[in-house]
Design an enzyme around this catalytic site. Structure first.
Site, PDB file in Angstrom:
ATOM      1  N   ASN A  66       0.865  -1.183   0.000  1.00 27.60           N
ATOM      2  CA  ASN A  66       0.000   0.000   0.000  1.00 27.60           C
ATOM      3  C   ASN A  66       0.905   1.237   0.000  1.00 27.60           C
ATOM      4  O   ASN A  66       1.531   1.537   1.013  1.00 27.60           O
ATOM      5  CB  ASN A  66      -0.883  -0.052   1.258  1.00 27.60           C
ATOM      6  CG  ASN A  66      -1.665   1.233   1.477  1.00 27.60           C
ATOM      7  OD1 ASN A  66      -1.746   2.091   0.604  1.00 27.60           O
ATOM      8  ND2 ASN A  66      -2.248   1.356   2.661  1.00 27.60           N
ATOM      9  N   TRP A  67       0.969   1.910  -1.150  1.00 25.92           N
ATOM     10  CA  TRP A  67       1.875   3.063  -1.256  1.00 25.92           C
ATOM     11  C   TRP A  67       1.330   4.310  -0.567  1.00 25.92           C
ATOM     12  O   TRP A  67       2.041   5.299  -0.446  1.00 25.92           O
ATOM     13  CB  TRP A  67       2.158   3.368  -2.738  1.00 25.92           C
ATOM     14  CG  TRP A  67       3.197   2.473  -3.345  1.00 25.92           C
ATOM     15  CD1 TRP A  67       3.684   1.294  -2.834  1.00 25.92           C
ATOM     16  CD2 TRP A  67       3.893   2.691  -4.585  1.00 25.92           C
ATOM     17  NE1 TRP A  67       4.640   0.762  -3.681  1.00 25.92           N
ATOM     18  CE2 TRP A  67       4.785   1.594  -4.767  1.00 25.92           C
ATOM     19  CE3 TRP A  67       3.843   3.674  -5.559  1.00 25.92           C
ATOM     20  CZ2 TRP A  67       5.618   1.484  -5.868  1.00 25.92           C
ATOM     21  CZ3 TRP A  67       4.672   3.563  -6.672  1.00 25.92           C
ATOM     22  CH2 TRP A  67       5.549   2.491  -6.823  1.00 25.92           C
ATOM     23  N   LYS A  68       0.048   4.287  -0.184  1.00 27.72           N
ATOM     24  CA  LYS A  68      -0.560   5.479   0.448  1.00 27.72           C
ATOM     25  C   LYS A  68      -0.343   6.690  -0.465  1.00 27.72           C
ATOM     26  O   LYS A  68      -0.333   6.543  -1.680  1.00 27.72           O
ATOM     27  CB  LYS A  68      -0.018   5.673   1.863  1.00 27.72           C
ATOM     28  CG  LYS A  68      -0.141   4.377   2.677  1.00 27.72           C
ATOM     29  CD  LYS A  68       0.099   4.563   4.144  1.00 27.72           C
ATOM     30  CE  LYS A  68      -0.078   3.214   4.843  1.00 27.72           C
ATOM     31  NZ  LYS A  68       0.045   3.294   6.293  1.00 27.72           N
TER      32      LYS A  68
ATOM     33  N   GLU B 178      -6.645   4.870   8.246  1.00 28.73           N
ATOM     34  CA  GLU B 178      -6.377   6.281   7.935  1.00 28.73           C
ATOM     35  C   GLU B 178      -7.606   6.930   7.306  1.00 28.73           C
ATOM     36  O   GLU B 178      -7.887   8.112   7.522  1.00 28.73           O
ATOM     37  CB  GLU B 178      -5.149   6.385   7.013  1.00 28.73           C
ATOM     38  CG  GLU B 178      -3.868   6.077   7.791  1.00 28.73           C
ATOM     39  CD  GLU B 178      -2.718   5.564   6.943  1.00 28.73           C
ATOM     40  OE1 GLU B 178      -2.800   5.590   5.702  1.00 28.73           O
ATOM     41  OE2 GLU B 178      -1.724   5.105   7.547  1.00 28.73           O
TER      42      GLU B 178
ATOM     43  N   GLU C 218      -5.101  -4.908  10.904  1.00 27.01           N
ATOM     44  CA  GLU C 218      -4.080  -3.871  11.041  1.00 27.01           C
ATOM     45  C   GLU C 218      -4.306  -3.105  12.349  1.00 27.01           C
ATOM     46  O   GLU C 218      -5.056  -2.130  12.366  1.00 27.01           O
ATOM     47  CB  GLU C 218      -4.159  -2.890   9.870  1.00 27.01           C
ATOM     48  CG  GLU C 218      -3.900  -3.521   8.526  1.00 27.01           C
ATOM     49  CD  GLU C 218      -3.345  -2.504   7.537  1.00 27.01           C
ATOM     50  OE1 GLU C 218      -2.261  -2.753   6.999  1.00 27.01           O
ATOM     51  OE2 GLU C 218      -3.985  -1.454   7.325  1.00 27.01           O
TER      52      GLU C 218
ATOM     53  N   GLY D 130       2.938  -1.257   4.189  1.00 28.48           N
ATOM     54  CA  GLY D 130       2.918   0.159   3.833  1.00 28.48           C
ATOM     55  C   GLY D 130       4.309   0.630   3.442  1.00 28.48           C
ATOM     56  O   GLY D 130       4.765   0.433   2.313  1.00 28.48           O
ATOM     57  N   GLY D 131       5.004   1.263   4.390  1.00 31.31           N
ATOM     58  CA  GLY D 131       6.284   1.900   4.099  1.00 31.31           C
ATOM     59  C   GLY D 131       7.278   1.013   3.369  1.00 31.31           C
ATOM     60  O   GLY D 131       7.981   1.464   2.453  1.00 31.31           O
TER      61      GLY D 131
HETATM   62  P1  PGA Z   1       3.090   0.266   7.506  1.00 31.65           P
HETATM   63  O1  PGA Z   1       1.569   0.479   6.959  1.00 31.65           O
HETATM   64  O2  PGA Z   1       3.575  -1.035   6.906  1.00 31.65           O
HETATM   65  O3  PGA Z   1       3.844   1.460   7.003  1.00 31.65           O
HETATM   66  O4  PGA Z   1       2.991   0.181   8.992  1.00 31.65           O
HETATM   67  C1  PGA Z   1       0.691  -0.593   6.845  1.00 31.65           C
HETATM   68  C2  PGA Z   1      -0.651  -0.125   6.353  1.00 31.65           C
HETATM   69  O5  PGA Z   1      -1.126   0.927   6.778  1.00 31.65           O
HETATM   70  O6  PGA Z   1      -1.267  -0.807   5.510  1.00 31.65           O
END
Ligand code: PGA
Length: 238
Positions: free
Chosen positions: A9-11, A94, A159, A217-218
């Protein structure tokens, strides 16, 4: 048997130059057909991403519910399917927190994703105070309750909000415990874990019972890290 899912997930990160990361994941994924491997870049990159993704599934991070309509700024599931997306992340914490998304809205989005042929990844999880108060299962159970009838068509990402972007993950037994709980509450769903997954911890998380993948994510922004997480499934270095 269905495949485990390694999803990124690149957000709200990524420019056209970062499409090279997707190409590098696509090359690596070619040797990992035992897995579903997905990347979810932001909307502006989706069409180009799906053109170069090879075996990598491309997903969006949200969709509007319902058919084409006079809804300025929104993008619906049919549009995402049209440009080659096959997945969509829904109900991420989020969006629940910062866009006020309710379970009813997330349910409507989930139905419209399924109608468009997209596979939904439904995100659930408790806050730190909810966990400290002993309410983690109650909170997650309530988030899932409205989706029990769709469970067989869903990937559910557990999550814990306090683990997202935090660098810290729950104890392995707590991840396994919550996955066992969700497996009972949402029979038939594919269950994945998300929250600070990185190359160093992916192997032990992926080895847990009832964990059928991870949402990253990151560590999904750089192909080197994401490919190392893919390799961790087999216990290999990338
Ligand atoms: P993160 O994010 O791996 O940066 O903790 C995970 C997510 O929000 O899907």
């Amino acid at each position: 048997m269905r495949k485990p899912l390694i999803a990124g997930n690149w957000k709200m990160f990524g420019r056209r130059a970062d499409l090279a990361q997707i190409e590098a994941v696509a090359a690596f994924a070619a040797n990992h057909s035992e897995l579903d491997i997905a990347l979810c870049p932001p909307f502006p990159l989706l069409a180009q991403a799906s053109a170069i993704a090879g075996p990598v599934l491309i997903g969006a991070q949200d969709c509007a519910p319902g058919p084409d309509a006079a809804m300025t700024g929104d993008v619906n599931a049919a549009m995402l399917a049209d440009i080659g997306a096959s997945l969509v992340i829904l109900g991420h914490s989020e969006r629940r927190a910062r866009h006020g998304e309710s379970d009813d809205l997330i349910r409507a989005k989930t139905e419209s994703a399924l109608a468009a042929g997209l596979a939904p990844i439904l995100c659930v999880g408790e806050s730190l105070s909810q966990r400290q108060e002993g309410r983690a299962e109650a909170v997650v159970g309530a988030q899932i309750a409205a989706f029990a009838d769709l469970a067989g068509e869903l990937t559910i990402a557990y999550e814990p909000i306090w683990a997202i972007g935090a660098g810290a993950t729950p104890a392995l037994e707590d991840i396994a415990g919550m996955h066992a709980f969700i497996a009972e509450a949402a029979k038939g769903a594919r269950l994945i874990y998300g929250g600070s997954v990185k190359p160093a911890n992916a192997g032990e998380i992926l080895a847990l019972p009832k964990v059928e993948g991870v949402l990253v994510g990151g560590a999904s922004l750089k192909a080197a890290d994401f490919n190392a997480i893919i390799a961790a499934y087999r216990g290999e270095a990338s």
